[in-house]
Write an enzyme that holds these catalytic residues in place. Structure first.
Site, short mmCIF file in Angstrom:
data_model
loop_
_atom_site.label_atom_id
_atom_site.label_comp_id
_atom_site.label_asym_id
_atom_site.label_seq_id
_atom_site.Cartn_x
_atom_site.Cartn_y
_atom_site.Cartn_z
N LYS A 14 39.72 -8.64 -36.11
CA LYS A 14 40.26 -7.30 -36.39
C LYS A 14 40.39 -6.50 -35.08
O LYS A 14 41.37 -5.82 -34.86
CB LYS A 14 39.34 -6.55 -37.35
CG LYS A 14 39.43 -6.99 -38.79
CD LYS A 14 38.58 -6.09 -39.66
CE LYS A 14 38.62 -6.50 -41.11
NZ LYS A 14 37.84 -5.59 -41.97
N ASP A 69 38.85 -1.30 -44.26
CA ASP A 69 38.42 -2.34 -45.18
C ASP A 69 39.70 -2.91 -45.77
O ASP A 69 40.67 -2.18 -46.03
CB ASP A 69 37.49 -1.82 -46.27
CG ASP A 69 36.66 -2.96 -46.90
OD1 ASP A 69 36.48 -4.00 -46.24
OD2 ASP A 69 36.22 -2.81 -48.04
N ASP A 154 44.88 -15.79 -44.25
CA ASP A 154 46.22 -15.90 -43.65
C ASP A 154 46.90 -17.25 -43.87
O ASP A 154 48.11 -17.30 -44.11
CB ASP A 154 46.18 -15.58 -42.16
CG ASP A 154 45.93 -14.09 -41.87
OD1 ASP A 154 45.85 -13.31 -42.84
OD2 ASP A 154 45.83 -13.73 -40.69
N LYS A 174 52.91 -10.48 -36.39
CA LYS A 174 52.10 -10.19 -37.57
C LYS A 174 51.81 -8.70 -37.67
O LYS A 174 51.89 -8.10 -38.75
CB LYS A 174 50.78 -10.98 -37.50
CG LYS A 174 49.85 -10.73 -38.69
CD LYS A 174 48.54 -11.45 -38.54
CE LYS A 174 47.57 -11.04 -39.63
NZ LYS A 174 46.23 -11.57 -39.45
N ARG A 180 47.36 -4.59 -42.27
CA ARG A 180 46.60 -3.89 -41.24
C ARG A 180 47.56 -3.32 -40.19
O ARG A 180 47.38 -2.21 -39.70
CB ARG A 180 45.58 -4.81 -40.58
CG ARG A 180 44.66 -4.07 -39.60
CD ARG A 180 43.51 -4.92 -39.08
NE ARG A 180 42.65 -5.33 -40.16
CZ ARG A 180 42.65 -6.56 -40.71
NH1 ARG A 180 43.44 -7.50 -40.24
NH2 ARG A 180 41.86 -6.85 -41.71
#
Length: 195
Positions: A14, A69, A154, A174, A180
Protein backbone atom coordinates in the site's frame (compact mmCIF):
# COMPACT_ATOMS: atom_id res chain seq x y z
CA UNK A 1 8.70 23.40 1.24
CA UNK A 2 7.67 19.76 1.55
CA UNK A 3 4.53 18.77 3.38
CA UNK A 4 4.79 16.01 5.98
CA UNK A 5 2.23 13.21 6.00
CA UNK A 6 1.98 10.02 8.02
CA UNK A 7 0.76 7.03 6.02
CA UNK A 8 -0.88 5.04 8.79
CA UNK A 9 -0.23 1.53 7.47
CA UNK A 10 2.53 -1.04 7.85
CA UNK A 11 1.59 -2.66 4.52
CA UNK A 12 4.57 -2.03 2.23
CA UNK A 13 2.53 -2.70 -0.92
CA UNK A 14 0.00 0.00 0.00
CA UNK A 15 2.84 2.39 0.89
CA UNK A 16 4.44 1.89 -2.51
CA UNK A 17 1.19 2.69 -4.33
CA UNK A 18 0.53 5.77 -2.19
CA UNK A 19 4.10 7.02 -2.57
CA UNK A 20 3.94 6.74 -6.37
CA UNK A 21 0.62 8.57 -6.46
CA UNK A 22 1.66 11.50 -4.23
CA UNK A 23 5.02 12.21 -5.86
CA UNK A 24 8.07 13.93 -4.42
CA UNK A 25 6.53 17.05 -2.89
CA UNK A 26 5.37 15.13 0.16
CA UNK A 27 7.65 13.74 2.88
CA UNK A 28 6.02 10.47 3.90
CA UNK A 29 6.32 9.06 7.41
CA UNK A 30 5.33 5.63 8.72
CA UNK A 31 3.92 4.29 12.00
CA UNK A 32 7.11 2.56 13.16
CA UNK A 33 8.79 5.97 13.45
CA UNK A 34 6.34 6.81 16.25
CA UNK A 35 4.70 3.70 17.71
CA UNK A 36 5.21 -0.07 17.84
CA UNK A 37 1.73 -1.51 18.13
CA UNK A 38 -0.54 -2.20 15.18
CA UNK A 39 -3.86 -0.39 15.32
CA UNK A 40 -6.56 -2.97 15.97
CA UNK A 41 -9.17 -2.89 13.21
CA UNK A 42 -12.29 -3.31 15.32
CA UNK A 43 -14.63 -1.36 13.03
CA UNK A 44 -17.50 -3.06 11.24
CA UNK A 45 -17.14 -0.87 8.15
CA UNK A 46 -14.21 0.15 5.96
CA UNK A 47 -14.73 3.77 7.03
CA UNK A 48 -14.58 2.90 10.74
CA UNK A 49 -11.30 1.00 10.30
CA UNK A 50 -9.72 3.76 8.18
CA UNK A 51 -10.80 6.32 10.79
CA UNK A 52 -9.31 4.24 13.64
CA UNK A 53 -5.95 4.01 11.84
CA UNK A 54 -5.85 7.67 10.76
CA UNK A 55 -6.80 8.88 14.23
CA UNK A 56 -4.17 6.67 15.92
CA UNK A 57 -1.53 7.87 13.46
CA UNK A 58 -2.35 11.52 14.09
CA UNK A 59 -2.53 11.14 17.88
CA UNK A 60 0.77 9.23 18.11
CA UNK A 61 2.78 11.32 15.65
CA UNK A 62 1.22 14.77 15.75
CA UNK A 63 1.44 14.75 11.95
CA UNK A 64 -1.43 14.92 9.47
CA UNK A 65 -2.33 11.29 8.90
CA UNK A 66 -3.80 9.30 6.01
CA UNK A 67 -5.16 5.77 6.35
CA UNK A 68 -7.28 3.49 4.23
CA UNK A 69 -9.22 0.30 4.50
CA UNK A 70 -10.04 -1.75 1.46
CA UNK A 71 -12.44 -4.61 0.96
CA UNK A 72 -13.32 -7.00 -1.82
CA UNK A 73 -17.10 -7.42 -2.11
CA UNK A 74 -18.18 -10.53 -4.01
CA UNK A 75 -21.85 -10.60 -5.00
CA UNK A 76 -22.17 -14.41 -4.95
CA UNK A 77 -20.87 -14.37 -1.36
CA UNK A 78 -23.31 -11.67 -0.19
CA UNK A 79 -20.54 -9.05 -0.14
CA UNK A 80 -17.93 -11.15 1.62
CA UNK A 81 -15.05 -10.95 2.40
CA UNK A 82 -15.66 -7.17 2.67
CA UNK A 83 -14.19 -5.60 5.79
CA UNK A 84 -12.47 -8.92 6.59
CA UNK A 85 -10.62 -9.17 3.24
CA UNK A 86 -7.09 -9.05 4.66
CA UNK A 87 -7.82 -11.77 7.23
CA UNK A 88 -10.40 -13.81 5.31
CA UNK A 89 -8.54 -17.10 5.80
CA UNK A 90 -7.59 -16.26 9.40
CA UNK A 91 -5.69 -13.66 11.45
CA UNK A 92 -2.24 -14.57 10.07
CA UNK A 93 -3.40 -15.41 6.55
CA UNK A 94 -1.11 -14.71 3.61
CA UNK A 95 -2.32 -13.17 0.37
CA UNK A 96 -2.27 -16.65 -1.13
CA UNK A 97 -4.29 -18.16 1.74
CA UNK A 98 -7.01 -15.53 1.23
CA UNK A 99 -7.12 -16.01 -2.56
CA UNK A 100 -7.30 -19.78 -2.19
CA UNK A 101 -10.18 -19.54 0.30
CA UNK A 102 -12.03 -17.18 -2.06
CA UNK A 103 -11.57 -19.51 -5.04
CA UNK A 104 -12.74 -22.48 -2.95
CA UNK A 105 -15.90 -20.63 -1.90
CA UNK A 106 -16.61 -19.69 -5.52
CA UNK A 107 -15.97 -23.20 -6.83
CA UNK A 108 -18.85 -24.08 -9.17
CA UNK A 109 -20.16 -20.51 -9.45
CA UNK A 110 -20.52 -19.71 -13.15
CA UNK A 111 -18.70 -16.84 -14.82
CA UNK A 112 -21.72 -14.55 -15.01
CA UNK A 113 -22.25 -14.73 -11.25
CA UNK A 114 -18.67 -13.93 -10.21
CA UNK A 115 -19.16 -10.16 -10.19
CA UNK A 116 -17.29 -8.23 -7.49
CA UNK A 117 -15.87 -4.87 -6.60
CA UNK A 118 -12.94 -3.50 -4.69
CA UNK A 119 -13.88 -0.62 -2.40
CA UNK A 120 -11.37 1.70 -0.71
CA UNK A 121 -12.17 4.28 1.93
CA UNK A 122 -9.39 6.74 2.82
CA UNK A 123 -9.48 9.06 5.79
CA UNK A 124 -7.26 12.10 6.32
CA UNK A 125 -6.99 13.71 9.75
CA UNK A 126 -5.15 16.81 10.89
CA UNK A 127 -5.73 19.14 13.84
CA UNK A 128 -8.59 20.91 12.07
CA UNK A 129 -10.46 18.34 9.99
CA UNK A 130 -11.35 14.78 9.10
CA UNK A 131 -11.95 14.15 5.39
CA UNK A 132 -13.09 10.97 3.59
CA UNK A 133 -12.23 9.81 0.04
CA UNK A 134 -13.77 6.78 -1.72
CA UNK A 135 -12.81 4.67 -4.70
CA UNK A 136 -14.61 1.69 -6.27
CA UNK A 137 -13.49 -0.67 -9.04
CA UNK A 138 -16.04 -3.07 -10.55
CA UNK A 139 -15.01 -6.40 -12.04
CA UNK A 140 -15.24 -10.15 -11.58
CA UNK A 141 -13.34 -13.01 -9.98
CA UNK A 142 -11.51 -15.43 -12.28
CA UNK A 143 -11.19 -19.15 -11.60
CA UNK A 144 -7.36 -19.11 -11.82
CA UNK A 145 -4.64 -16.65 -10.79
CA UNK A 146 -2.94 -14.56 -13.48
CA UNK A 147 -0.04 -12.14 -13.17
CA UNK A 148 2.91 -11.40 -10.89
CA UNK A 149 2.35 -7.73 -10.04
CA UNK A 150 0.04 -6.33 -7.41
CA UNK A 151 -0.88 -8.00 -4.15
CA UNK A 152 -3.82 -9.44 -2.27
CA UNK A 153 -6.64 -10.54 -4.56
CA UNK A 154 -5.15 -8.80 -7.63
CA UNK A 155 -4.25 -12.06 -9.49
CA UNK A 156 -7.92 -13.17 -9.60
CA UNK A 157 -9.61 -9.78 -10.07
CA UNK A 158 -10.43 -8.81 -13.66
CA UNK A 159 -11.58 -5.18 -13.87
CA UNK A 160 -14.55 -4.31 -16.07
CA UNK A 161 -13.55 -3.59 -19.69
CA UNK A 162 -10.07 -5.09 -19.19
CA UNK A 163 -8.36 -8.22 -20.52
CA UNK A 164 -5.72 -7.99 -17.76
CA UNK A 165 -6.04 -8.77 -14.07
CA UNK A 166 -4.80 -6.20 -11.58
CA UNK A 167 -1.72 -8.40 -11.15
CA UNK A 168 -0.95 -8.15 -14.88
CA UNK A 169 -0.97 -4.34 -14.89
CA UNK A 170 2.09 -2.33 -13.79
CA UNK A 171 1.66 -0.15 -10.68
CA UNK A 172 1.50 3.17 -12.57
CA UNK A 173 -1.34 1.95 -14.80
CA UNK A 174 -3.01 0.23 -11.87
CA UNK A 175 -3.06 3.51 -9.92
CA UNK A 176 -4.98 5.13 -12.78
CA UNK A 177 -7.92 2.70 -12.54
CA UNK A 178 -7.85 0.91 -9.19
CA UNK A 179 -10.07 1.50 -6.18
CA UNK A 180 -7.13 2.77 -4.12
CA UNK A 181 -5.84 4.75 -7.09
CA UNK A 182 -9.21 6.48 -7.54
CA UNK A 183 -9.44 7.36 -3.84
CA UNK A 184 -5.81 8.53 -3.94
CA UNK A 185 -6.44 10.72 -6.97
CA UNK A 186 -9.29 12.42 -5.11
CA UNK A 187 -7.08 12.81 -2.03
CA UNK A 188 -4.06 14.11 -3.98
CA UNK A 189 -6.19 16.67 -5.84
CA UNK A 190 -7.72 17.89 -2.58
CA UNK A 191 -4.40 17.77 -0.67
CA UNK A 192 -2.57 19.85 -3.28
CA UNK A 193 -5.20 22.58 -2.86
CA UNK A 194 -4.67 22.77 0.91
CA UNK A 195 -1.69 25.16 0.71
Amino acid sequence: MKKHLLISTRNKDKRREISKALGENVELHHPEEFFDEDVEETGVTLYENALLKARAGFEESGLPSLADDTGLEVDALDGRPGVYSSRYAGEDATYEDNVNKLLEELNGVNDGNRTARFRTVMVYIDKEQTVRFDGVLEGRILTVKRGENGFGYDPVFLPENSDLTLAEIDVVDKNKISHRGLALQKFAHWYSSQG
